[in-house]
Scaffold this active site. Structure first.
Site, short mmCIF file in Angstrom:
data_model
loop_
_atom_site.label_atom_id
_atom_site.label_comp_id
_atom_site.label_asym_id
_atom_site.label_seq_id
_atom_site.Cartn_x
_atom_site.Cartn_y
_atom_site.Cartn_z
N ASN A 9 0.91 -1.09 0.13
CA ASN A 9 0.21 -0.05 0.13
C ASN A 9 0.94 0.80 0.32
OD1 ASN A 9 -1.30 2.14 0.58
ND2 ASN A 9 -2.10 1.08 2.72
N TRP A 10 1.04 1.56 -1.86
CA TRP A 10 2.13 2.68 -1.40
C TRP A 10 1.41 4.55 -0.72
CZ3 TRP A 10 4.01 1.93 -6.86
CH2 TRP A 10 4.96 1.50 -6.89
N LYS A 11 -0.12 4.33 -0.41
CA LYS A 11 -0.38 5.52 0.40
C LYS A 11 0.02 6.80 -0.44
CE LYS A 11 0.15 3.13 4.92
NZ LYS A 11 -0.04 3.21 6.43
N HIS A 94 -8.99 0.88 5.42
CA HIS A 94 -8.34 1.10 5.67
C HIS A 94 -8.36 1.77 6.81
CE1 HIS A 94 -4.41 2.32 6.79
NE2 HIS A 94 -3.62 1.40 5.58
N GLU A 96 -6.71 4.78 8.20
CA GLU A 96 -6.43 6.15 8.23
C GLU A 96 -7.32 6.10 7.34
OE1 GLU A 96 -3.32 5.56 5.30
OE2 GLU A 96 -1.79 4.58 7.78
N GLU A 166 -4.79 -5.05 10.51
CA GLU A 166 -3.73 -4.68 10.90
C GLU A 166 -3.93 -3.74 11.87
OE1 GLU A 166 -2.18 -2.81 6.62
OE2 GLU A 166 -3.47 -1.71 7.04
N GLY A 172 2.83 2.08 10.63
CA GLY A 172 3.56 3.13 10.93
C GLY A 172 4.94 3.78 11.89
N SER A 212 3.68 -2.28 10.08
CA SER A 212 5.11 -1.81 10.29
C SER A 212 5.75 -3.51 10.46
CB SER A 212 5.51 -1.72 12.05
OG SER A 212 5.05 -0.48 12.48
N GLY A 233 2.98 -0.89 4.26
CA GLY A 233 2.88 0.27 4.12
C GLY A 233 4.10 0.62 3.80
N GLY A 234 5.05 1.58 4.68
CA GLY A 234 6.52 2.27 4.65
C GLY A 234 7.28 0.83 3.91
#
Ligand code: PGA
Length: 250
Positions: A9-11, A94, A96, A166, A172, A212, A233-234
């Site tokens: 997930n590149w956000k 998600h 967010e 998640e 993150g 993470s 993610g990151g």
């Protein structure tokens, strides 16, 4: 045996040239890695990345979509637009989207229904906040979000649904859930699916862990009995961190 499914997930990262260059590196280096693989670039890069991943083993995903098929919805993106450019999967619910944009279970469920009706696959995200975990409510929260997110979805469509667990406190933050803790919640989700559908449906469901995930912890997480993949993610933003996660067993 359930397959392993690793998604990136590149956000809200990557301009179009940056996205294409990352996708090119992944196409080249993930060709022999096996496992089901998906990347979800931002909307603006989807069309360019669609061309890059065409005829590769990497599926194209979107990070969200409107709950309306089309019409007067300023700023929204329709499932029809996503399908037309080659998107196969959509991430919904998600944390967010839930926390920053106030998306509620019922609203998320309307998107799940629309995506499935239009032939897409869905990754439905669930997870508890730190406060909910500390209050001993984690199991109830994830079970509730699973049931409400899947309300009205028939068992025959579940093959196109993945659940991503998640924990919000792990996203993150560098603090991943321990493999044992994550596995225990995945088992709770599976038990809920058994209650909602059947033992066979629960056993077949792919449940990803997200929060993470990095090269250092991927193998320990991905070899747990109830963890069937990862939503990253990151660490999905660079080939040198995403490739070792996808190829955790090489
Ligand atoms: P993270 O994000 O890997 O950066 O923790 C995961 C996610 O939000 O899907």
């Amino acid at each position: 045996m359930r397959i392993k499914y690793i998604a990136g997930n590149w956000k809200m990262h990557k301009t179009v040239p940056e996205a294409v260059s990352l996708a090119q590196a992944l196409v080249k280096d993930l060709a022999s890695c096996g496992h089901k693989i998906m990347i979800a670039p931002p909307f603006t890069a989807l069309e360019a990345v669609a061309k890059t991943v065409a005829s590769s083993n990497i599926l194209l995903g979107a990070q969200n979509m409107s709950n309306a098929e089309q019409g007067a919805h300023t700023g929204e993106v329709s499932v029809l637009m996503l399908k037309q450019i080659g998107v196969k999967v959509v991430i919904l619910g998600h944390s967010e989207r839930r926390a920053i944009y106030g998306e509620k279970d019922e609203f998320i469920n309307s998107k799940v229904k629309l995506a499935l009706a239009q032939g897409l696959e869905v990754i439905l995200c669930v997870g508890e906040t730190l406060q909910e975990r500390e209050a001993g409510k984690a199991n109830d929260i994830v079970s509730g979000q699973t049931g409400k997110g899947l309300a009205g979805i028939p068992e025959k469509d579940l093959g196109r649904v993945t659940i991503a667990y998640e924990p919000v406190w792990a996203i993150g933050t560098g603090k991943n859930a321990t493999p044992q803790d994550a596995d225990a919640i995945h088992a709770v989700i599976r038990a809920e699916l058994k209650k909602l559908y059947s033992a066979a449906a629960a056993e077949a469901m792919i449940i990803q862990y997200g929060g993470s995930v990095k090269p250092e912890n991927a193998k320990d997480l991905l070899t747990m009995p109830n963890i069937d993949g990862a939503l990253v993610g990151g660490a999905a933003l660079k080939p040198e961190t995403f490739i070792p996660i996808v190829c955790f067993d090489k």
